[in-house]
Scaffold this motif. Sequence first.
Motif, PDB file in Angstrom:
ATOM      1  N   UNK A   1       0.929  -1.208   0.010  1.00  0.00           N
ATOM      2  CA  UNK A   1      -0.117   0.032   0.115  1.00  0.00           C
ATOM      3  C   UNK A   1       1.034   1.196  -0.036  1.00  0.00           C
ATOM      4  N   UNK A   2       0.528   2.260  -0.341  1.00  0.00           N
ATOM      5  CA  UNK A   2       1.261   3.901  -0.554  1.00  0.00           C
ATOM      6  C   UNK A   2       1.337   3.878   1.056  1.00  0.00           C
ATOM      7  N   UNK A   3       2.706   4.338   1.361  1.00  0.00           N
ATOM      8  CA  UNK A   3       3.208   4.650   2.740  1.00  0.00           C
ATOM      9  C   UNK A   3       3.975   6.120   2.551  1.00  0.00           C
ATOM     10  N   UNK A   4       3.809   6.523   3.801  1.00  0.00           N
ATOM     11  CA  UNK A   4       4.936   7.898   4.059  1.00  0.00           C
ATOM     12  C   UNK A   4       5.585   7.517   5.291  1.00  0.00           C
ATOM     13  N   UNK A   5       6.812   8.220   5.143  1.00  0.00           N
ATOM     14  CA  UNK A   5       7.896   8.343   6.226  1.00  0.00           C
ATOM     15  C   UNK A   5       8.091   9.716   7.102  1.00  0.00           C
ATOM     16  N   UNK A   6       8.180   9.365   8.380  1.00  0.00           N
ATOM     17  CA  UNK A   6       8.451  10.664   9.173  1.00  0.00           C
ATOM     18  C   UNK A   6       9.543  10.397   9.818  1.00  0.00           C
ATOM     19  N   UNK A   7      10.391  11.318   9.941  1.00  0.00           N
ATOM     20  CA  UNK A   7      11.641  11.308  10.837  1.00  0.00           C
ATOM     21  C   UNK A   7      11.729  12.189  11.913  1.00  0.00           C
ATOM     22  N   UNK A   8      11.938  11.788  13.047  1.00  0.00           N
ATOM     23  CA  UNK A   8      12.069  12.590  14.184  1.00  0.00           C
ATOM     24  C   UNK A   8      13.235  12.108  15.105  1.00  0.00           C
ATOM     25  N   UNK A   9      13.602  13.126  15.761  1.00  0.00           N
ATOM     26  CA  UNK A   9      15.057  13.285  16.548  1.00  0.00           C
ATOM     27  C   UNK A   9      14.700  13.548  18.054  1.00  0.00           C
ATOM     28  N   UNK A  10      15.446  12.985  19.036  1.00  0.00           N
ATOM     29  CA  UNK A  10      15.607  13.081  20.214  1.00  0.00           C
ATOM     30  C   UNK A  10      16.846  12.860  20.904  1.00  0.00           C
ATOM     31  N   UNK A  11      17.198  13.538  21.974  1.00  0.00           N
ATOM     32  CA  UNK A  11      18.702  13.164  22.720  1.00  0.00           C
ATOM     33  C   UNK A  11      18.438  12.473  24.023  1.00  0.00           C
ATOM     34  N   UNK A  12      19.514  11.818  24.315  1.00  0.00           N
ATOM     35  CA  UNK A  12      19.197  10.917  25.431  1.00  0.00           C
ATOM     36  C   UNK A  12      20.377  12.010  26.460  1.00  0.00           C
ATOM     37  N   UNK A  13      20.094  11.515  27.495  1.00  0.00           N
ATOM     38  CA  UNK A  13      21.084  12.228  28.706  1.00  0.00           C
ATOM     39  C   UNK A  13      22.623  11.572  28.330  1.00  0.00           C
ATOM     40  N   UNK A  14      23.357  12.538  28.648  1.00  0.00           N
ATOM     41  CA  UNK A  14      24.998  11.989  28.403  1.00  0.00           C
ATOM     42  C   UNK A  14      25.518  11.101  29.559  1.00  0.00           C
ATOM     43  N   UNK A  15      24.963   9.952  29.772  1.00  0.00           N
ATOM     44  CA  UNK A  15      25.200   9.130  30.824  1.00  0.00           C
ATOM     45  C   UNK A  15      25.286   7.761  30.314  1.00  0.00           C
ATOM     46  N   UNK A  16      26.478   7.005  29.998  1.00  0.00           N
ATOM     47  CA  UNK A  16      26.646   5.906  29.581  1.00  0.00           C
ATOM     48  C   UNK A  16      25.907   4.612  30.165  1.00  0.00           C
TER      49      UNK A  16
ATOM     50  N   UNK B   1      23.059   5.224  31.771  1.00  0.00           N
ATOM     51  CA  UNK B   1      21.503   5.347  31.246  1.00  0.00           C
ATOM     52  C   UNK B   1      21.387   5.068  29.836  1.00  0.00           C
ATOM     53  N   UNK B   2      22.219   5.188  28.906  1.00  0.00           N
ATOM     54  CA  UNK B   2      22.110   4.881  27.599  1.00  0.00           C
ATOM     55  C   UNK B   2      22.244   3.316  27.524  1.00  0.00           C
ATOM     56  N   UNK B   3      22.927   2.631  28.407  1.00  0.00           N
ATOM     57  CA  UNK B   3      23.050   1.206  28.109  1.00  0.00           C
ATOM     58  C   UNK B   3      21.773   0.655  28.539  1.00  0.00           C
ATOM     59  N   UNK B   4      20.974   1.200  29.690  1.00  0.00           N
ATOM     60  CA  UNK B   4      19.747   0.895  29.933  1.00  0.00           C
ATOM     61  C   UNK B   4      18.591   1.261  28.971  1.00  0.00           C
ATOM     62  N   UNK B   5      18.578   2.314  28.489  1.00  0.00           N
ATOM     63  CA  UNK B   5      17.675   2.639  27.555  1.00  0.00           C
ATOM     64  C   UNK B   5      17.691   1.609  26.630  1.00  0.00           C
ATOM     65  N   UNK B   6      19.038   1.193  26.050  1.00  0.00           N
ATOM     66  CA  UNK B   6      19.066   0.288  24.794  1.00  0.00           C
ATOM     67  C   UNK B   6      18.434  -1.104  25.302  1.00  0.00           C
ATOM     68  N   UNK B   7      18.453  -1.399  26.590  1.00  0.00           N
ATOM     69  CA  UNK B   7      18.260  -2.700  27.178  1.00  0.00           C
ATOM     70  C   UNK B   7      16.486  -2.505  27.285  1.00  0.00           C
TER      71      UNK B   7
END
Length: 129
Positions: free
Chosen positions: A15-30, A32-38
């Motif tokens: 079917x026809x689709x459209x794409x949206x691209x968005x961005x967001x920053x994580x806190x600079x804490x390794x 927290x980033x590891x837990x976000x990934x998990x």
Amino acid sequence: MKNKEQGYPVKDYKVPVKRFCRTLDLKDDPDLITEYRRRHDREHFWPEIMAGIKEVGILDMDIYIRGTRLFMILEVPADLDLENAMNRLATLPRQQEWEDYMSIFQVAEPGASSADKWQPMERVFHIYD
């Protein structure tokens, strides 16, 4: 399984689709980033959130990371009103709980919805046909 060096497969929706691209920053804490990934891996991602994403009509959602920067690609049917879909998503079970929990990791205000946090990106280049 594909990876960042080999590329990622793209779905064919028939079917026809459209794409949206968005961005967001994580806190600079390794840690927290590891837990976000998990929290976003298949084993730990909340099933209610996945169900809600699909329920509002989102066909696919990818989140990519580089350092503290997140990049999201949403693919939706061409006739879907994404603003209405995101407003509806915010009302579904456990969605605000998930957003509040994710705020621990993100540069975002507690209580913000997904639509508030994830900022639209502007396409500046495309292979013009």
